[in-house]
Write a protein that holds these residues in place. Sequence first.
Motif, mmCIF file in Angstrom:
data_model
loop_
_atom_site.group_PDB
_atom_site.id
_atom_site.type_symbol
_atom_site.label_atom_id
_atom_site.label_comp_id
_atom_site.label_asym_id
_atom_site.label_seq_id
_atom_site.Cartn_x
_atom_site.Cartn_y
_atom_site.Cartn_z
ATOM 1 N N LEU A 136 0.830 -1.205 0.000
ATOM 2 C CA LEU A 136 0.000 0.000 0.000
ATOM 3 C C LEU A 136 0.863 1.253 0.000
ATOM 4 O O LEU A 136 0.595 2.205 -0.751
ATOM 5 C CB LEU A 136 -0.931 -0.017 1.211
ATOM 6 N N ARG A 137 1.914 1.263 0.820
ATOM 7 C CA ARG A 137 2.791 2.436 0.861
ATOM 8 C C ARG A 137 3.464 2.668 -0.485
ATOM 9 O O ARG A 137 3.587 3.813 -0.944
ATOM 10 C CB ARG A 137 3.834 2.260 1.969
ATOM 11 N N ILE A 138 3.872 1.594 -1.132
ATOM 12 C CA ILE A 138 4.514 1.719 -2.446
ATOM 13 C C ILE A 138 3.525 2.276 -3.468
ATOM 14 O O ILE A 138 3.858 3.188 -4.252
ATOM 15 C CB ILE A 138 5.045 0.342 -2.907
ATOM 16 N N ARG A 139 2.291 1.747 -3.476
ATOM 17 C CA ARG A 139 1.316 2.224 -4.452
ATOM 18 C C ARG A 139 0.884 3.656 -4.176
ATOM 19 O O ARG A 139 0.604 4.414 -5.112
ATOM 20 C CB ARG A 139 0.107 1.283 -4.467
ATOM 21 N N GLU A 140 0.813 4.033 -2.906
ATOM 22 C CA GLU A 140 0.469 5.418 -2.595
ATOM 23 C C GLU A 140 1.515 6.368 -3.157
ATOM 24 O O GLU A 140 1.172 7.435 -3.684
ATOM 25 C CB GLU A 140 0.327 5.591 -1.079
ATOM 26 N N ARG A 141 2.790 5.986 -3.052
ATOM 27 C CA ARG A 141 3.853 6.840 -3.595
ATOM 28 C C ARG A 141 3.857 6.819 -5.121
ATOM 29 O O ARG A 141 4.020 7.860 -5.767
ATOM 30 C CB ARG A 141 5.219 6.379 -3.066
ATOM 31 N N ALA A 142 3.675 5.633 -5.712
ATOM 32 C CA ALA A 142 3.819 5.498 -7.157
ATOM 33 C C ALA A 142 2.569 5.900 -7.928
ATOM 34 O O ALA A 142 2.657 6.489 -9.016
ATOM 35 C CB ALA A 142 4.190 4.051 -7.506
ATOM 36 N N LEU A 143 1.400 5.591 -7.382
ATOM 37 C CA LEU A 143 0.144 5.813 -8.109
ATOM 38 C C LEU A 143 -0.723 6.912 -7.512
ATOM 39 O O LEU A 143 -1.619 7.420 -8.187
ATOM 40 C CB LEU A 143 -0.666 4.504 -8.149
ATOM 41 N N GLY A 144 -0.477 7.240 -6.251
ATOM 42 C CA GLY A 144 -1.316 8.228 -5.580
ATOM 43 C C GLY A 144 -2.296 7.549 -4.636
ATOM 44 O O GLY A 144 -2.692 6.398 -4.844
ATOM 45 N N PRO A 145 -2.708 8.255 -3.588
ATOM 46 C CA PRO A 145 -3.556 7.645 -2.556
ATOM 47 C C PRO A 145 -4.967 7.304 -3.018
ATOM 48 O O PRO A 145 -5.644 6.501 -2.370
ATOM 49 C CB PRO A 145 -3.584 8.699 -1.451
ATOM 50 N N GLU A 146 -5.429 7.884 -4.132
ATOM 51 C CA GLU A 146 -6.800 7.632 -4.559
ATOM 52 C C GLU A 146 -6.884 6.861 -5.875
ATOM 53 O O GLU A 146 -7.937 6.797 -6.500
ATOM 54 C CB GLU A 146 -7.575 8.950 -4.653
ATOM 55 N N HIS A 147 -5.793 6.276 -6.294
ATOM 56 C CA HIS A 147 -5.822 5.441 -7.499
ATOM 57 C C HIS A 147 -6.614 4.164 -7.188
ATOM 58 O O HIS A 147 -6.511 3.614 -6.088
ATOM 59 C CB HIS A 147 -4.394 5.089 -7.916
ATOM 60 N N PRO A 148 -7.428 3.653 -8.139
ATOM 61 C CA PRO A 148 -8.208 2.436 -7.867
ATOM 62 C C PRO A 148 -7.367 1.256 -7.407
ATOM 63 O O PRO A 148 -7.785 0.491 -6.534
ATOM 64 C CB PRO A 148 -8.881 2.148 -9.220
#
Length: 261
Positions: free
Chosen positions: A17-29
């Motif tokens: 989750l932390r990786i995706r929040e940084r890479a895709l943004g906190p509201e990406h599906p």
Amino acid sequence: MTWYDTEEAAAALRDVLRIRERALGPEHPLTNRVRGDVAMFEAIARGEFAAGINDGIPDMIRIGQGRGESREALRARIERLIIETQAKHNAGDTASIRPFIESEIETFLNMPVLAERVPWALMGFARMMHADGFPGAAEELALATLAIGRDRIGISNPYMLRSLILFAYMYELMQRHADAEALYIEYLDHVEPSLGSDHAWAHNGRERLAIVMRAQRMYEAAAAMLLAGHGRIVESAGASSDGAARAARALATHLAQPSLQ
């Protein structure tokens, strides 16, 4: 997967989750998909499976829809769905409940990121309705959810299997042991062939099934079912030792006692 594995899974998913929040943004599906998984595994680890819907699922739904809704607005919309289901039940209009619910969730069912989680979320809401003192409406929502999930997702989907056992447990709380038994058997019919007899989900299903069988005074059948499950585990492990066999017989003898609570 054992119950302590769920804590490890939740920890690993929090890293993802932390990786995706940084890479895709906190509201990406896709970020919210992992957030929903984190909520689910944390809830399972706490023994509060339905609690996983409280934050993860609404966030996934509201962001996935792209309506710009706040969490509070989405919760209000979900509450209206529950209230309308209750009203239809009270009016005896049960035939319209499934079409109504399916129309309300059609958008979610057509979203790959959300579809498989929707029946699980609704089953959690049904469980909360039962806890709030509305067993009739809770059952109607659960029946509609299960029917929709069977048709649109497929019963072998892991989220559908968890929905199935959640419904069975709700029947168990209602003291409707025969109905719970049927759902636990169906659950095991899918879990054991696909995940194995020694999987945590299979263990949990057999234990719940034994409880409702015993509640119907089916003591010997409950013991035989658990003994058969143990035998499949021993066979798959290639450990057909005398000690394992003696342990299995002792377990069956113990569980066959009517006084056991």
